[in-house]
Design an enzyme around this catalytic site. Structure first.
Site, PDB file in Angstrom:
ATOM      1  N   PRO A 160     103.986  30.499  40.073  1.00  0.00           N
ATOM      2  CA  PRO A 160     104.088  29.447  41.094  1.00  0.00           C
ATOM      3  C   PRO A 160     103.922  29.950  42.519  1.00  0.00           C
ATOM      4  O   PRO A 160     104.079  29.172  43.458  1.00  0.00           O
ATOM      5  CB  PRO A 160     105.510  28.911  40.875  1.00  0.00           C
ATOM      6  CG  PRO A 160     106.270  30.084  40.367  1.00  0.00           C
ATOM      7  CD  PRO A 160     105.296  30.865  39.520  1.00  0.00           C
ATOM      8  N   LYS A 203      99.084  26.739  42.251  1.00  0.00           N
ATOM      9  CA  LYS A 203      97.753  26.423  41.736  1.00  0.00           C
ATOM     10  C   LYS A 203      97.768  25.661  40.413  1.00  0.00           C
ATOM     11  O   LYS A 203      96.743  25.119  40.000  1.00  0.00           O
ATOM     12  CB  LYS A 203      96.956  27.720  41.530  1.00  0.00           C
ATOM     13  CG  LYS A 203      96.745  28.553  42.776  1.00  0.00           C
ATOM     14  CD  LYS A 203      95.860  27.881  43.781  1.00  0.00           C
ATOM     15  CE  LYS A 203      95.553  28.774  44.962  1.00  0.00           C
ATOM     16  NZ  LYS A 203      94.856  28.060  46.036  1.00  0.00           N
ATOM     17  N   TYR A 238      94.313  29.768  49.906  1.00  0.00           N
ATOM     18  CA  TYR A 238      95.632  29.152  49.803  1.00  0.00           C
ATOM     19  C   TYR A 238      95.494  27.667  49.449  1.00  0.00           C
ATOM     20  O   TYR A 238      96.248  27.135  48.626  1.00  0.00           O
ATOM     21  CB  TYR A 238      96.364  29.312  51.138  1.00  0.00           C
ATOM     22  CG  TYR A 238      97.818  28.911  51.165  1.00  0.00           C
ATOM     23  CD1 TYR A 238      98.749  29.484  50.301  1.00  0.00           C
ATOM     24  CD2 TYR A 238      98.269  27.954  52.072  1.00  0.00           C
ATOM     25  CE1 TYR A 238     100.080  29.135  50.351  1.00  0.00           C
ATOM     26  CE2 TYR A 238      99.602  27.611  52.139  1.00  0.00           C
ATOM     27  CZ  TYR A 238     100.513  28.191  51.269  1.00  0.00           C
ATOM     28  OH  TYR A 238     101.827  27.834  51.316  1.00  0.00           O
ATOM     29  N   TYR A 297     108.244  31.406  54.088  1.00  0.00           N
ATOM     30  CA  TYR A 297     108.226  32.570  53.209  1.00  0.00           C
ATOM     31  C   TYR A 297     108.992  33.693  53.903  1.00  0.00           C
ATOM     32  O   TYR A 297     108.559  34.180  54.955  1.00  0.00           O
ATOM     33  CB  TYR A 297     106.792  33.044  52.939  1.00  0.00           C
ATOM     34  CG  TYR A 297     105.928  32.055  52.196  1.00  0.00           C
ATOM     35  CD1 TYR A 297     106.197  31.732  50.869  1.00  0.00           C
ATOM     36  CD2 TYR A 297     104.830  31.459  52.814  1.00  0.00           C
ATOM     37  CE1 TYR A 297     105.397  30.838  50.167  1.00  0.00           C
ATOM     38  CE2 TYR A 297     104.020  30.561  52.121  1.00  0.00           C
ATOM     39  CZ  TYR A 297     104.310  30.255  50.799  1.00  0.00           C
ATOM     40  OH  TYR A 297     103.513  29.365  50.120  1.00  0.00           O
ATOM     41  N   HIS A 354     100.880  18.802  54.621  1.00  0.00           N
ATOM     42  CA  HIS A 354     101.466  20.060  55.069  1.00  0.00           C
ATOM     43  C   HIS A 354     100.331  21.024  55.384  1.00  0.00           C
ATOM     44  O   HIS A 354      99.425  21.209  54.580  1.00  0.00           O
ATOM     45  CB  HIS A 354     102.354  20.670  53.976  1.00  0.00           C
ATOM     46  CG  HIS A 354     103.754  20.133  53.993  1.00  0.00           C
ATOM     47  ND1 HIS A 354     104.856  20.945  54.080  1.00  0.00           N
ATOM     48  CD2 HIS A 354     104.215  18.869  53.954  1.00  0.00           C
ATOM     49  CE1 HIS A 354     105.947  20.203  54.079  1.00  0.00           C
ATOM     50  NE2 HIS A 354     105.584  18.937  53.992  1.00  0.00           N
TER      51      HIS A 354
END
Length: 391
Positions: A293, A297, A388, A201, A72
């Site tokens: 979350p 990480k 990220y 998002y 992804h």
């Protein structure tokens, strides 16, 4: 009973550590309070960073994810100002995530450990780590039948989470840093194909909504809900209606609905323990640091810590070189705090107060400005991509 290294917990950190020690002939044992069926079906996030995959590759632990993982590299943001996409594999360091459900990774790691002759005691709950400041630490535990057991060790690795025996055994005066982010997610697993080819998002005045593909027919969704909302409070119809509203399905296309097969609430609460070493006791994974979350990480920090700790234990047990153990806490904490900072940044980007008072409006204007920078500024996009995917 005895082992050179007693490992508490059979999550990613404990099992990676056990595999690495076993491969070098280090006498170790894993104590896990749950049964095999539970740890192999316990659903967790599955976003593995590029460096995490490199660690697993390096030690021959990546066979399953190489066969079943999916890359992804795109995330899509939806706001009142429209939508935009970032292909973060073309930004920053040019790296992507590999999506592989954590329960599948745990299944792979356990099978490989057992196939190599590794020792594990399932349904065995550690109750305490004793005499960690001596050269003969030991672990008290209890089997599923209630029989008390005692494990002598040279070193103990606490990989048993925030509520495990390792944390409960820390001496007084240990520093604990904690932050309640005052955000709650309703986490959902739907038996439904993904509705977009990216991590989604959505920032909405009613709260955050998220879309994360897991497989061709399973998708994870998140909905921000008021603190204290029971996981079963919302009907499936209400959940899908709210997801479509916040993800602006009317503008960008309907969601592919399906049965909700799992749900649970997640309260955003971060903490860090310092230091991560107390005599012969070392902390890793969620026992060392709990992270929200929002930036995926947790498992990546756990696997990174497992490799660092394995290298240090191998050095001290095979070459009598303690330098790795002496540096372990500082090396891990530097990465933990960097990940905590980016996680906090993501929380502020995706969530805002629902009030109409001046402070809430000010916060939301800042969030809107931050999102505009991410949409238009290449330097901001490169910074986002590096943090990220990286740890």
């Amino acid at each position: 009973m005895a082992a050179d290294v007693v490992i508490l917990g059979a999550g990613p950190s404990g099992l990676v550590l056990a595999n690495l020690l076993q491969a070098r002939g280090i006498d170790c044992v894993v104590l896990e309070r749950a049964g095999r069926g539970h740890i192999e079906s316990r659903a967790r996030a599955g976003f593995l960073a590029a460096n995490t995959v490199r660690i697993l590759d390096r030690h021959g632990l990546s066979g399953g994810l190489r066969r079943g993982g999916q890359q992804h590299s795109v995330c899509e943001f939806r706001t009142d100002d429209g939508r935009f996409r970032l292909d973060y594999s073309r930004l920053g360091r040019g790296e992507a995530h590999t999506v592989y459900p954590q329960q599948d990774l745990v299944t792979d790691l356990l099978a490989q450990y057992l196939a190599a002759g590794g020792r594990i005691h399932l349904d065995t709950e550690a109750s305490g780590v004793h005499d960690a400041d001596s050269d003969r630490p030991w672990v008290s535990a209890r089997t599923a039948e209630g029989r008390p057991t005692r494990w002598q060790a040279r070193y103990v690795a606490g990989c048993d989470g925030r509520l495990g025996a390792a944390r409960r055994s820390l001496p007084q005066g240990v520093q604990r840093f904690r932050r309640d982010h005052r955000v709650t997610w309703l986490g959902l697993l739907a038996k439904a194909p993904p509705s977009l080819d990216a991590v989604g998002y959505a920032v909405h005045e009613r709260g955050f909504a998220g879309h994360m593909a897991r497989s061709a027919d399973i998708t994870r969704y998140y909905l921000q809900v008021p603190r204290g909302t029971p996981a079963e409070a919302w009907s499936e119809e209400r959940i899908w209606d709210e997801l479509e509203l916040r993800m602006r399905a009317k503008e960008y296309g309907p969601l592919r609905r399906g049965r909700i097969v799992q749900r649970g609430t997640v309260e955003f609460d971060s903490d860090v323990v310092e230091p991560l070493r107390h005599g012969a006791l070392f902390l890793a994974g969620d026992a060392a640091s709990l992270i929200s979350p929002s930036a995926a990480k947790g498992a990546n920090l756990a696997i990174l810590a497992a490799e660092l700790l394995a290298d240090a234990l191998i050095d001290v047990l095979t070459r009598a070189d303690p330098s790795g153990l002496e540096a372990y806490s500082a090396r891990c904490l530097a990465r933990i705090w960097a990940a905590q900072e980016f996680s906090r940044w993501m929380i502020d980007l995706l969530h805002g107060p629902a009030g109409t008072d001046s402070e809430s409006l000010f916060h939301n204007r800042l969030r809107r400005a931050r999102m505009a920078e991410l949409r238009t500024s290449r330097s901001h996009q490169d910074w986002f991509a590096e943090h990220y995917v990286g740890v």
